[in-house]
Design a protein around this motif. Structure first.
Motif, PDB file in Angstrom:
ATOM      1  N   GLY A 177     -15.564  14.334 -24.655  1.00  0.00           N
ATOM      2  CA  GLY A 177     -14.714  13.297 -25.218  1.00  0.00           C
ATOM      3  C   GLY A 177     -13.231  13.485 -24.937  1.00  0.00           C
ATOM      4  O   GLY A 177     -12.389  12.977 -25.679  1.00  0.00           O
ATOM      5  N   VAL A 178     -12.904  14.196 -23.864  1.00  0.00           N
ATOM      6  CA  VAL A 178     -11.500  14.492 -23.565  1.00  0.00           C
ATOM      7  C   VAL A 178     -10.685  13.215 -23.344  1.00  0.00           C
ATOM      8  O   VAL A 178      -9.597  13.051 -23.899  1.00  0.00           O
ATOM      9  CB  VAL A 178     -11.385  15.411 -22.331  1.00  0.00           C
ATOM     10  N   GLU A 179     -11.221  12.304 -22.533  1.00  0.00           N
ATOM     11  CA  GLU A 179     -10.464  11.078 -22.235  1.00  0.00           C
ATOM     12  C   GLU A 179     -10.329  10.191 -23.471  1.00  0.00           C
ATOM     13  O   GLU A 179      -9.266   9.624 -23.731  1.00  0.00           O
ATOM     14  CB  GLU A 179     -11.142  10.308 -21.092  1.00  0.00           C
ATOM     15  N   GLY A 180     -11.419  10.069 -24.250  1.00  0.00           N
ATOM     16  CA  GLY A 180     -11.346   9.274 -25.471  1.00  0.00           C
ATOM     17  C   GLY A 180     -10.378   9.875 -26.471  1.00  0.00           C
ATOM     18  O   GLY A 180      -9.650   9.147 -27.165  1.00  0.00           O
ATOM     19  N   ASP A 181     -10.344  11.194 -26.550  1.00  0.00           N
ATOM     20  CA  ASP A 181      -9.406  11.896 -27.424  1.00  0.00           C
ATOM     21  C   ASP A 181      -7.972  11.560 -27.029  1.00  0.00           C
ATOM     22  O   ASP A 181      -7.122  11.247 -27.877  1.00  0.00           O
ATOM     23  CB  ASP A 181      -9.659  13.399 -27.328  1.00  0.00           C
ATOM     24  N   GLU A 182      -7.714  11.635 -25.743  1.00  0.00           N
ATOM     25  CA  GLU A 182      -6.369  11.347 -25.246  1.00  0.00           C
ATOM     26  C   GLU A 182      -5.983   9.892 -25.526  1.00  0.00           C
ATOM     27  O   GLU A 182      -4.846   9.608 -25.927  1.00  0.00           O
ATOM     28  CB  GLU A 182      -6.317  11.637 -23.739  1.00  0.00           C
ATOM     29  N   ARG A 183      -6.927   8.978 -25.348  1.00  0.00           N
ATOM     30  CA  ARG A 183      -6.667   7.564 -25.629  1.00  0.00           C
ATOM     31  C   ARG A 183      -6.344   7.340 -27.096  1.00  0.00           C
ATOM     32  O   ARG A 183      -5.444   6.559 -27.437  1.00  0.00           O
ATOM     33  CB  ARG A 183      -7.881   6.712 -25.238  1.00  0.00           C
ATOM     34  N   PHE A 184      -7.073   8.030 -27.977  1.00  0.00           N
ATOM     35  CA  PHE A 184      -6.839   7.857 -29.410  1.00  0.00           C
ATOM     36  C   PHE A 184      -5.424   8.281 -29.788  1.00  0.00           C
ATOM     37  O   PHE A 184      -4.692   7.539 -30.460  1.00  0.00           O
ATOM     38  CB  PHE A 184      -7.852   8.660 -30.228  1.00  0.00           C
ATOM     39  N   HIS A 185      -5.038   9.479 -29.374  1.00  0.00           N
ATOM     40  CA  HIS A 185      -3.701   9.956 -29.741  1.00  0.00           C
ATOM     41  C   HIS A 185      -2.612   9.095 -29.108  1.00  0.00           C
ATOM     42  O   HIS A 185      -1.559   8.879 -29.717  1.00  0.00           O
ATOM     43  CB  HIS A 185      -3.562  11.429 -29.360  1.00  0.00           C
ATOM     44  N   GLY A 186      -2.879   8.587 -27.916  1.00  0.00           N
ATOM     45  CA  GLY A 186      -1.925   7.674 -27.293  1.00  0.00           C
ATOM     46  C   GLY A 186      -1.799   6.369 -28.063  1.00  0.00           C
ATOM     47  O   GLY A 186      -0.694   5.829 -28.230  1.00  0.00           O
ATOM     48  N   ALA A 187      -2.922   5.865 -28.562  1.00  0.00           N
ATOM     49  CA  ALA A 187      -2.909   4.614 -29.324  1.00  0.00           C
ATOM     50  C   ALA A 187      -2.176   4.788 -30.646  1.00  0.00           C
ATOM     51  O   ALA A 187      -1.432   3.887 -31.086  1.00  0.00           O
ATOM     52  CB  ALA A 187      -4.340   4.131 -29.572  1.00  0.00           C
ATOM     53  N   VAL A 188      -2.366   5.927 -31.297  1.00  0.00           N
ATOM     54  CA  VAL A 188      -1.660   6.193 -32.557  1.00  0.00           C
ATOM     55  C   VAL A 188      -0.164   6.315 -32.303  1.00  0.00           C
ATOM     56  O   VAL A 188       0.660   5.775 -33.055  1.00  0.00           O
ATOM     57  CB  VAL A 188      -2.205   7.472 -33.235  1.00  0.00           C
ATOM     58  N   THR A 189       0.205   7.008 -31.225  1.00  0.00           N
ATOM     59  CA  THR A 189       1.623   7.139 -30.878  1.00  0.00           C
ATOM     60  C   THR A 189       2.248   5.771 -30.622  1.00  0.00           C
ATOM     61  O   THR A 189       3.356   5.483 -31.091  1.00  0.00           O
ATOM     62  CB  THR A 189       1.792   8.043 -29.643  1.00  0.00           C
TER      63      THR A 189
ATOM     64  N   LEU B  31       9.995   9.262 -30.247  1.00  0.00           N
ATOM     65  CA  LEU B  31       8.820  10.096 -30.496  1.00  0.00           C
ATOM     66  C   LEU B  31       7.809   9.967 -29.352  1.00  0.00           C
ATOM     67  O   LEU B  31       7.179  10.950 -28.961  1.00  0.00           O
ATOM     68  CB  LEU B  31       8.170   9.714 -31.821  1.00  0.00           C
ATOM     69  N   ALA B  32       7.682   8.770 -28.813  1.00  0.00           N
ATOM     70  CA  ALA B  32       6.777   8.566 -27.679  1.00  0.00           C
ATOM     71  C   ALA B  32       7.251   9.368 -26.470  1.00  0.00           C
ATOM     72  O   ALA B  32       6.436   9.954 -25.741  1.00  0.00           O
ATOM     73  CB  ALA B  32       6.692   7.082 -27.331  1.00  0.00           C
TER      74      ALA B  32
ATOM     75  N   LEU C 274       9.039  12.155 -26.566  1.00  0.00           N
ATOM     76  CA  LEU C 274       8.798  13.567 -26.849  1.00  0.00           C
ATOM     77  C   LEU C 274       7.325  13.922 -26.615  1.00  0.00           C
ATOM     78  O   LEU C 274       7.016  14.985 -26.052  1.00  0.00           O
ATOM     79  CB  LEU C 274       9.194  13.880 -28.294  1.00  0.00           C
ATOM     80  N   MET C 275       6.421  13.044 -27.045  1.00  0.00           N
ATOM     81  CA  MET C 275       4.998  13.284 -26.813  1.00  0.00           C
ATOM     82  C   MET C 275       4.685  13.297 -25.322  1.00  0.00           C
ATOM     83  O   MET C 275       3.864  14.095 -24.853  1.00  0.00           O
ATOM     84  CB  MET C 275       4.156  12.225 -27.527  1.00  0.00           C
ATOM     85  N   ASP C 276       5.337  12.433 -24.571  1.00  0.00           N
ATOM     86  CA  ASP C 276       5.116  12.387 -23.128  1.00  0.00           C
ATOM     87  C   ASP C 276       5.613  13.671 -22.458  1.00  0.00           C
ATOM     88  O   ASP C 276       5.010  14.149 -21.485  1.00  0.00           O
ATOM     89  CB  ASP C 276       5.828  11.171 -22.535  1.00  0.00           C
ATOM     90  N   GLU C 277       6.702  14.240 -22.996  1.00  0.00           N
ATOM     91  CA  GLU C 277       7.263  15.469 -22.437  1.00  0.00           C
ATOM     92  C   GLU C 277       6.280  16.632 -22.529  1.00  0.00           C
ATOM     93  O   GLU C 277       6.260  17.513 -21.669  1.00  0.00           O
ATOM     94  CB  GLU C 277       8.563  15.844 -23.164  1.00  0.00           C
ATOM     95  N   ILE C 278       5.482  16.658 -23.597  1.00  0.00           N
ATOM     96  CA  ILE C 278       4.554  17.781 -23.788  1.00  0.00           C
ATOM     97  C   ILE C 278       3.102  17.369 -23.503  1.00  0.00           C
ATOM     98  O   ILE C 278       2.174  18.085 -23.876  1.00  0.00           O
ATOM     99  CB  ILE C 278       4.677  18.378 -25.207  1.00  0.00           C
ATOM    100  N   ARG C 279       2.920  16.239 -22.839  1.00  0.00           N
ATOM    101  CA  ARG C 279       1.576  15.722 -22.577  1.00  0.00           C
ATOM    102  C   ARG C 279       0.687  16.721 -21.859  1.00  0.00           C
ATOM    103  O   ARG C 279      -0.472  16.933 -22.240  1.00  0.00           O
ATOM    104  CB  ARG C 279       1.672  14.433 -21.757  1.00  0.00           C
TER     105      ARG C 279
END
Length: 232
Positions: free
Chosen positions: A144-156, A164-165, A167-172
Motif C-alpha cells: 500500500g505504499v502508493e495509496g499511503d502516499e496519496r492519502f498523506h498528499g490529499a490530507v496536505t 506547509l505543503a 515543507l512537506m515536499d522538501e522532505i518527501r
C-alpha cells in the motif's frame, strides 16, 4: 570512544551482512538496472540465510534506492550499487529516522488539524479515493505504499497551506524512506490503513483536535520499525 580511549567497535547486524552479500551477488552475476532478482525463497537458499533476514536486507536496500520491490513483479534492481559502502548507507538511513519522524509528527499533526477546518467536498473526495486505493493494494497482498502516499498528499492539500505543503515536499524523499521501512513490517499495511481511516473520519467531522490526535497516533504507530528497535 570507549572509557579506555579506544574507538568503539560497531557490530554489523545480520541483515546488513546479508545486504552486502546481495550486492556482491549482483556484481558477480553482472546484473544491471531493470534486471529482476531471483524469488526470495531461491535467493535465501543461494545465500544460505533465512527468508526473514533476507526480506529485511531487501527492505534496507530498497530504502537506499538499490532495489525496488513490486507486488506481483518481484524485486527489481533500481540502481546497480557502486563503490559506496552498503552498510554505511543503510546506517545513515537508520541514523536520520528519528529526526524524520519528529519532523513528520510536527508538520502532519498541524496539517491534519487545518484539514479538518478547511477541507472542501473535493478534498474529502480525494481523501476517500486515496483510502480506497490503499485498501485495494493491501487486500491484493501489497504494502500500500502508493495509496499511503496519496492519502498523506490529499490530507496536505486539504489543509490549504502553501508553506506547509512546500515543507512537506522538501522532505518527501525522506518520508518515502520511512514509509517503505514501516509498510514492510508484518501487519503494518492494514494497521496503517486503519490509522488513515481514523484521521479521515476526524477531518470529515470537522474536528481539528481529533484529527491532530489521530494523526499523531498514526505517526507514532508507523514509526515503530525494526531498525530502531534493534539498537546499535
Amino acid at each position: 570512544m570507549t572509557a579506555t580511549g579506544l574507538p568503539r567497535l560497531t557490530r554489523t547486524r545480520l541483515y546488513e551482512q546479508v545486504a552486502e552479500q546481495i550486492t556482491t551477488w549482483i556484481h558477480a552475476n553482472g546484473l544491471q538496472a531493470g534486471d529482476r532478482l531471483p524469488p526470495e525463497r531461491e535467493l535465501a537458499q543461494r545465500l544460505g540465510v533465512s527468508r526473514a533476514t533476507l526480506s529485511q536486507a531487501l527492505v534496507a536496500l530498497e530504502v537506499i534506492g538499490v532495489v525496488s520491490v513490486r507486488h506481483g513483479d518481484g524485486t527489481v534492481l533500481s540502481d546497480a550499487p557502486g563503490p559506496r559502502r552498503i552498510v554505511e548507507a543503510i546506517r545513515a538511513h537508520a541514523n536520520r529516522l528519528p529526526e524524520i519522524i519528529d519532523t513528520r509528527d510536527a508538520l502532519e499533526t498541524k496539517i491534519a488539524a487545518l484539514a479538518a477546518q478547511r477541507r472542501t467536498p473535493e478534498d474529502l473526495a480525494r481523501i476517500e479515493e486515496a483510502l480506497t486505493a490503499m485498501a485495494t493494494e493491501v487486500e491484493a497482498g501489497g504494502r500500500g505504499v502508493e495509496g499511503d502516499e496519496r492519502f498523506h498528499g490529499a490530507v496536505t492539500a486539504a489543509a490549504h497551506s502553501l508553506l506547509l505543503a512546500r515543507l512537506m515536499d522538501e522532505i518527501r524523499d525522506l518520508i518515502r524512506e520511512t514509509r517503505i521501512e514501516s509498510l514492510s513490517q508484518p501487519g503494518r499495511p492494514s494497521d496503517s490503513l486503519a490509522g488513515h481511516r481514523a484521521v479521515a473520519d476526524a477531518i470529515r467531522a470537522g474536528d481539528p483536535e481529533a484529527a491532530a490526535a489521530a494523526m499523531h497516533a498514526h505517526v507514532v504507530m508507523v514509526s515503530d520499525v525494526a531498525v530502531l528497535r534493534e539498537g546499535p
